[in-house]
Design a protein around this motif. Structure first.
Motif, PDB file in Angstrom:
ATOM      1  N   MET A 132     -37.695 -24.072   4.317  1.00  0.00           N
ATOM      2  CA  MET A 132     -38.278 -22.765   3.946  1.00  0.00           C
ATOM      3  C   MET A 132     -37.409 -22.124   2.870  1.00  0.00           C
ATOM      4  SD  MET A 132     -39.345 -19.691   6.537  1.00  0.00           S
ATOM      5  CE  MET A 132     -37.798 -18.805   6.388  1.00  0.00           C
ATOM      6  N   SER A 133     -38.055 -21.731   1.793  1.00  0.00           N
ATOM      7  CA  SER A 133     -37.272 -21.122   0.719  1.00  0.00           C
ATOM      8  C   SER A 133     -36.791 -19.741   1.146  1.00  0.00           C
ATOM      9  CB  SER A 133     -38.124 -21.020  -0.543  1.00  0.00           C
ATOM     10  OG  SER A 133     -39.176 -20.111  -0.320  1.00  0.00           O
ATOM     11  N   ARG A 134     -35.710 -19.342   0.548  1.00  0.00           N
ATOM     12  CA  ARG A 134     -35.116 -18.036   0.827  1.00  0.00           C
ATOM     13  C   ARG A 134     -36.087 -16.935   0.399  1.00  0.00           C
ATOM     14  NH1 ARG A 134     -31.291 -15.707  -3.009  1.00  0.00           N
ATOM     15  NH2 ARG A 134     -30.237 -13.932  -2.052  1.00  0.00           N
ATOM     16  N   LYS A 135     -36.242 -15.916   1.281  1.00  0.00           N
ATOM     17  CA  LYS A 135     -37.189 -14.838   0.975  1.00  0.00           C
ATOM     18  C   LYS A 135     -36.440 -13.530   0.720  1.00  0.00           C
ATOM     19  CE  LYS A 135     -41.130 -17.072   1.880  1.00  0.00           C
ATOM     20  NZ  LYS A 135     -41.767 -17.764   0.765  1.00  0.00           N
ATOM     21  N   LEU A 136     -37.012 -12.759  -0.160  1.00  0.00           N
ATOM     22  CA  LEU A 136     -36.543 -11.395  -0.452  1.00  0.00           C
ATOM     23  C   LEU A 136     -36.763 -10.467   0.740  1.00  0.00           C
ATOM     24  CD1 LEU A 136     -38.298 -10.197  -3.710  1.00  0.00           C
ATOM     25  CD2 LEU A 136     -35.873  -9.914  -3.204  1.00  0.00           C
ATOM     26  N   HIS A 137     -35.902  -9.474   0.863  1.00  0.00           N
ATOM     27  CA  HIS A 137     -36.162  -8.378   1.805  1.00  0.00           C
ATOM     28  C   HIS A 137     -36.370  -7.089   1.016  1.00  0.00           C
ATOM     29  CE1 HIS A 137     -35.385 -11.028   5.081  1.00  0.00           C
ATOM     30  NE2 HIS A 137     -34.300 -11.442   4.444  1.00  0.00           N
ATOM     31  N   LEU A 138     -37.396  -6.365   1.384  1.00  0.00           N
ATOM     32  CA  LEU A 138     -37.713  -5.138   0.650  1.00  0.00           C
ATOM     33  C   LEU A 138     -37.773  -3.961   1.605  1.00  0.00           C
ATOM     34  CD1 LEU A 138     -40.509  -6.489  -1.748  1.00  0.00           C
ATOM     35  CD2 LEU A 138     -38.127  -5.915  -2.347  1.00  0.00           C
ATOM     36  N   ASN A 139     -36.950  -2.979   1.305  1.00  0.00           N
ATOM     37  CA  ASN A 139     -36.931  -1.733   2.064  1.00  0.00           C
ATOM     38  C   ASN A 139     -37.376  -0.604   1.144  1.00  0.00           C
ATOM     39  OD1 ASN A 139     -35.870   0.129   4.285  1.00  0.00           O
ATOM     40  ND2 ASN A 139     -34.703   0.843   2.497  1.00  0.00           N
ATOM     41  N   ALA A 140     -38.258   0.259   1.633  1.00  0.00           N
ATOM     42  CA  ALA A 140     -38.648   1.433   0.838  1.00  0.00           C
ATOM     43  C   ALA A 140     -37.830   2.627   1.307  1.00  0.00           C
ATOM     44  CB  ALA A 140     -40.141   1.718   0.988  1.00  0.00           C
ATOM     45  N   PHE A 141     -37.004   3.119   0.419  1.00  0.00           N
ATOM     46  CA  PHE A 141     -36.169   4.299   0.690  1.00  0.00           C
ATOM     47  C   PHE A 141     -37.014   5.502   0.268  1.00  0.00           C
ATOM     48  CE2 PHE A 141     -31.769   6.214  -0.770  1.00  0.00           C
ATOM     49  CZ  PHE A 141     -32.003   7.339  -0.005  1.00  0.00           C
ATOM     50  N   LEU A 142     -37.428   6.290   1.253  1.00  0.00           N
ATOM     51  CA  LEU A 142     -38.394   7.374   1.009  1.00  0.00           C
ATOM     52  C   LEU A 142     -37.708   8.731   1.058  1.00  0.00           C
ATOM     53  CD1 LEU A 142     -41.249   5.983   3.276  1.00  0.00           C
ATOM     54  CD2 LEU A 142     -40.911   5.649   0.812  1.00  0.00           C
ATOM     55  N   MET A 143     -38.071   9.582   0.146  1.00  0.00           N
ATOM     56  CA  MET A 143     -37.471  10.907   0.094  1.00  0.00           C
ATOM     57  C   MET A 143     -38.484  11.883  -0.482  1.00  0.00           C
ATOM     58  SD  MET A 143     -34.004  11.993  -1.946  1.00  0.00           S
ATOM     59  CE  MET A 143     -32.861  11.205  -0.814  1.00  0.00           C
ATOM     60  N   SER A 144     -38.889  12.834   0.336  1.00  0.00           N
ATOM     61  CA  SER A 144     -39.768  13.921  -0.124  1.00  0.00           C
ATOM     62  C   SER A 144     -40.918  13.370  -0.970  1.00  0.00           C
ATOM     63  CB  SER A 144     -38.923  14.948  -0.887  1.00  0.00           C
ATOM     64  OG  SER A 144     -39.704  16.043  -1.288  1.00  0.00           O
ATOM     65  N   VAL A 145     -41.145  13.932  -2.151  1.00  0.00           N
ATOM     66  CA  VAL A 145     -42.207  13.428  -3.025  1.00  0.00           C
ATOM     67  C   VAL A 145     -41.638  12.518  -4.109  1.00  0.00           C
ATOM     68  CG1 VAL A 145     -43.917  15.210  -2.576  1.00  0.00           C
ATOM     69  CG2 VAL A 145     -42.135  15.613  -4.308  1.00  0.00           C
ATOM     70  N   GLY A 146     -40.468  11.945  -3.848  1.00  0.00           N
ATOM     71  CA  GLY A 146     -39.904  10.992  -4.792  1.00  0.00           C
ATOM     72  C   GLY A 146     -38.421  11.222  -5.009  1.00  0.00           C
ATOM     73  N   HIS A 147     -37.748  10.155  -5.464  1.00  0.00           N
ATOM     74  CA  HIS A 147     -36.308  10.270  -5.673  1.00  0.00           C
ATOM     75  C   HIS A 147     -35.966  11.077  -6.902  1.00  0.00           C
ATOM     76  CE1 HIS A 147     -34.487   7.837  -2.506  1.00  0.00           C
ATOM     77  NE2 HIS A 147     -35.669   7.266  -2.465  1.00  0.00           N
ATOM     78  N   HIS A 148     -36.892  11.158  -7.854  1.00  0.00           N
ATOM     79  CA  HIS A 148     -36.562  11.955  -9.037  1.00  0.00           C
ATOM     80  C   HIS A 148     -36.526  13.423  -8.652  1.00  0.00           C
ATOM     81  CE1 HIS A 148     -36.410  13.645 -13.004  1.00  0.00           C
ATOM     82  NE2 HIS A 148     -36.129  12.427 -13.458  1.00  0.00           N
ATOM     83  N   GLU A 149     -35.441  14.096  -9.060  1.00  0.00           N
ATOM     84  CA  GLU A 149     -35.255  15.477  -8.604  1.00  0.00           C
ATOM     85  C   GLU A 149     -36.366  16.412  -9.079  1.00  0.00           C
ATOM     86  OE1 GLU A 149     -31.385  16.453 -10.780  1.00  0.00           O
ATOM     87  OE2 GLU A 149     -32.692  18.125 -11.290  1.00  0.00           O
ATOM     88  N   ALA A 150     -37.062  16.054 -10.132  1.00  0.00           N
ATOM     89  CA  ALA A 150     -38.130  16.916 -10.644  1.00  0.00           C
ATOM     90  C   ALA A 150     -39.518  16.446 -10.209  1.00  0.00           C
ATOM     91  CB  ALA A 150     -38.057  16.982 -12.181  1.00  0.00           C
ATOM     92  N   SER A 151     -39.589  15.432  -9.366  1.00  0.00           N
ATOM     93  CA  SER A 151     -40.904  14.855  -9.021  1.00  0.00           C
ATOM     94  C   SER A 151     -41.844  15.888  -8.389  1.00  0.00           C
ATOM     95  CB  SER A 151     -40.736  13.656  -8.083  1.00  0.00           C
ATOM     96  OG  SER A 151     -40.026  14.024  -6.923  1.00  0.00           O
TER      97      SER A 151
END
Lengths: 442, 442
Positions: B1-20
């Motif tokens: 089995m080939s090595r697989k990526l792990h993906l985590n979604a880091f969620l914050m308010s309406v986005g990480h951009h401070e002006a989002s």
């Protein structure tokens, strides 16, 4: 509008009776199965009850060998129940002795946000040296100290809940102004037990504060309830005692300048419901047969600061018991149990049977009409604003109460047919607290 | 089995951009609206991501006047998300400096029970004097002391999680034996920071322990991660630095006798995704225009222990900055920011633009293919086992990632098409920890 009853379902594992898990119908793993509690919450909501409630202590209580002892952390559990219900209030116990006010205030505010205004906090000081030993202490702090800390804890928590004005958030995208920073304020609390700068890191919640509940009936407990509580859970064995307690607590609240109607008093009852008196008695007897008397004797001895060998199962309680003053936890419950045994000349075995269902709360086996009659009698004679319903067996005891007792109460005009509000405070007819931060500006 | 990526979604308010929050599409009240986060969790689960994550600190962070500052307590939030999802892992930050191990261990065990084995704990020591001042302290404890307490905290928590054997509950109704009392044991921990008797008051949870995550990259932080962490979130600006960090951490883990593959390393990326390069750049530029530079300058000055007047928006960083040793919190992030500004000769204004999206995490604007290319490059060259995806704008940035980038990664055989396990540990390919209480019997 005529005065209405308030009904809270006090839920515990597969029932309040210590042997309920041994019944064929019970899932012995239910205590940590969220689906079990989601089912219970839905049943209570179907009955239009005001709220459900979970007691707690940060220690493993009781002997895990003999009954389901572990349980889910109750603010987590309330949140899981909020997700599958819409109206019912969600009350949990949390300790002022073993939490930090910043963390706990935020957690209850968060549950209140997530549930759309349905959170309630049963404020306890937590008895027992075993709990203390999970938090770096050798023994439990003194009763009076615990209550002094509790009062300051509630003061800090309410300041934190008020640290955002209700209209603090402006959300002005054009100007790039999210909140009016002058309306989000430090509290700079400096007290004997706590120093907390604030502000809280979550805006004021739908109810302002969670409903504040209290369940201690000692002198310290009553004074605390009179000062802070909006609902009081209490154990009362006789109508006379319940009337005395009711009158006393309302008077204490009034003496502190509060509206006595702003303190709802809910004695606990453990109804064992059968369609006939015989059926109810049979269920009661079956539960009593399943109690392990040696285990129950050990528990009773612990409550009395005695050696289990000092108790004779077929004799009366020893004459020479400690006074309430010598007990450092659950003081009033101790006195209630001693009084019950002496008033009714119970042997230790009989006392164990009486305590098996409700640990000192009033247990009785009867038909739906008999249960409704008792509720109506106490409600109508100055003993209660409502009841803390503690089914001996779950879910069946809650189903029986909701399907058989509630309709009778509704027919008699004592209980709501539909929810008229959306928040726990609205169910109890209690106001949303004004924000003292805003008042202090005037 | 080939090595697989792990993906985590880091969620914050309406986005990480401070002006989002200033974008027309953003709900500026979303930070305390559970429905917003339930929508995000469902989107991430639709993409078959390993997990979602919420950062936290027990203090109001940032200026509430300028961006959404309050947020829901994350263990409450995780529980609310567990109720509406089935597979996705649920990770939250909690502080070892401002919690009691008994309470926090129980809360994470409860979230793990309620979610069916999907809880993860990002272990942080919490920088900042402002947080300390919510807990009776005048200033933050020293960096080294915080890490020493954190190590003991994790030790206590794991002992508590092991205090019930996996097979402790017998549920023998006939004999009236609920659990084997010999398999529910006190831990009697006596350490420098904590004395905790135990056992925990909830049985061992589906995963045994929640997934243990760590995010500090200082010397103390790396050593802590090497000892305890099973997943590491890290900020890395260049491939070379990321490779150095990856190699260093795997070596440290191996030196402590751990399998290096048992520590998954996930650098953060803030992708600003457009169907064309032009579209991506336009969104990036729009976000940068919405930053309030004076506010951002104040924040930067605070991080540097400087007066805001010492920073010239259109000049370089001052030559005479503190060394990392003089910084008591977020040490490695400080160095990363200084290095970034100097390496690319950025003015303060340009640096603010670069930090606006990810506070030091790698931000880039590009097409789905460009994002997938970067992910593949880092994953394939010893820099990452997966990524901490930090959408600049939510929900749209997460939707774009899930709908446009994930299918490309899947086509390339780098990422799962379906969940193959049910627990968070299974998603990350990590074992359920053995119970040390059981081992100690042998």
């Amino acid at each position: 509008m005529s005065r209405k009853l308030h009904l809270n379902a006090f839920l515990m594992s597969v029932g309040h009776h210590e042997a309920s898990w041994r019944l064929p119908e019970s899932d012995p793993h239910a205590s940590w199965n969220v689906k079990h509690f989601q089912e219970l919450a839905r049943i209570a909501e179907r009955g239009k009850l005001d709220s459900i409630f979970f007691a707690d202590s940060p220690v493993l209580q009781g002997d895990p060998g003999r009954r389901p002892a572990g349980k889910l952390e109750p603010t987590v559990l309330l949140t899981a129940l909020a997700a599958v219900t819409e109206h019912i209030g969600l009350i949990a116990t949390a300790s002022t002795s073993y939490n930090e006010p910043y963390n706990l205030a935020r957690r209850f505010a968060s549950v209140d946000h997530v549930s759309g205004g349905r959170a309630g906090w049963n404020i306890v000081t937590t008895a027992g040296a075993d709990a203390a030993r999970n938090f770096g202490l050798d023994d439990v702090p003194l009763h009076a100290d615990r209550y002094e800390r509790a009062a300051e804890f509630v003061e800090v928590a309410t300041k934190l809940w008020d640290s955002w004005a209700d209209d603090a958030v402006l959300a002005d995208k054009e100007a790039g102004v999210h909140a009016d920073a002058a309306k989000v304020r430090a509290i700079n609390h400096r007290g004997r037990y706590f120093r907390v700068d604030g502000p809280l890191n979550v805006p004021r919640s739908p109810q302002g504060y969670p409903l504040l509940v209290q369940a201690g009936s000692s002198e310290d407990g009553r004074q605390f309830a009179a000062r802070f509580a909006e609902a009081v859970f209490t154990a009362q064995q006789t109508l006379g005692e319940a009337q005395d307690f009711y009158r006393d607590l309302k008077q204490r609240a009034a003496a502190l300048g509060r509206d006595p109607d702003g303190v709802k008093i809910l004695p606990g009852i453990v109804p064992v419901i059968g369609d006939t008196v015989g059926e109810a008695r049979e269920l009661d007897a079956e539960l009593e047969r399943l109690i392990s008397p040696e285990y129950a004797k050990r528990q009773l001895a612990e409550r009395f600061n005695l050696d289990p060998d000092d108790l004779d199962l077929d004799g009366p309680l020893p004459a020479d018991l400690p006074t309430e003053d010598e007990i450092e936890g659950a003081k009033s419950r101790y006195t209630l149990i001693v009084d019950l045994a002496r008033r009714e000349n119970l042997t230790v075995r009989q006392l164990i049977g009486r305590l098996g269902g409700g640990r000192g709360h009033r247990t009785f086996a009867g038909t739906p009409v008999q249960v409704a009659d008792t509720i109506e009698e106490w409600f109508g004679s100055g003993a209660a604003d409502g009841f803390n319903i503690m089914p001996a067996v779950l879910p069946s005891g809650l189903v029986a109460f909701v399907e058989k007792v509630v309709p009778i109460l509704r027919e008699r005009g004592l209980f709501r047919a539909e929810y008229t509000g959306t928040t726990l405070r609205e169910h109890y007819g209690l106001p949303r607290p004004a924000n003292r931060l805003e008042l202090s500006k005037v």
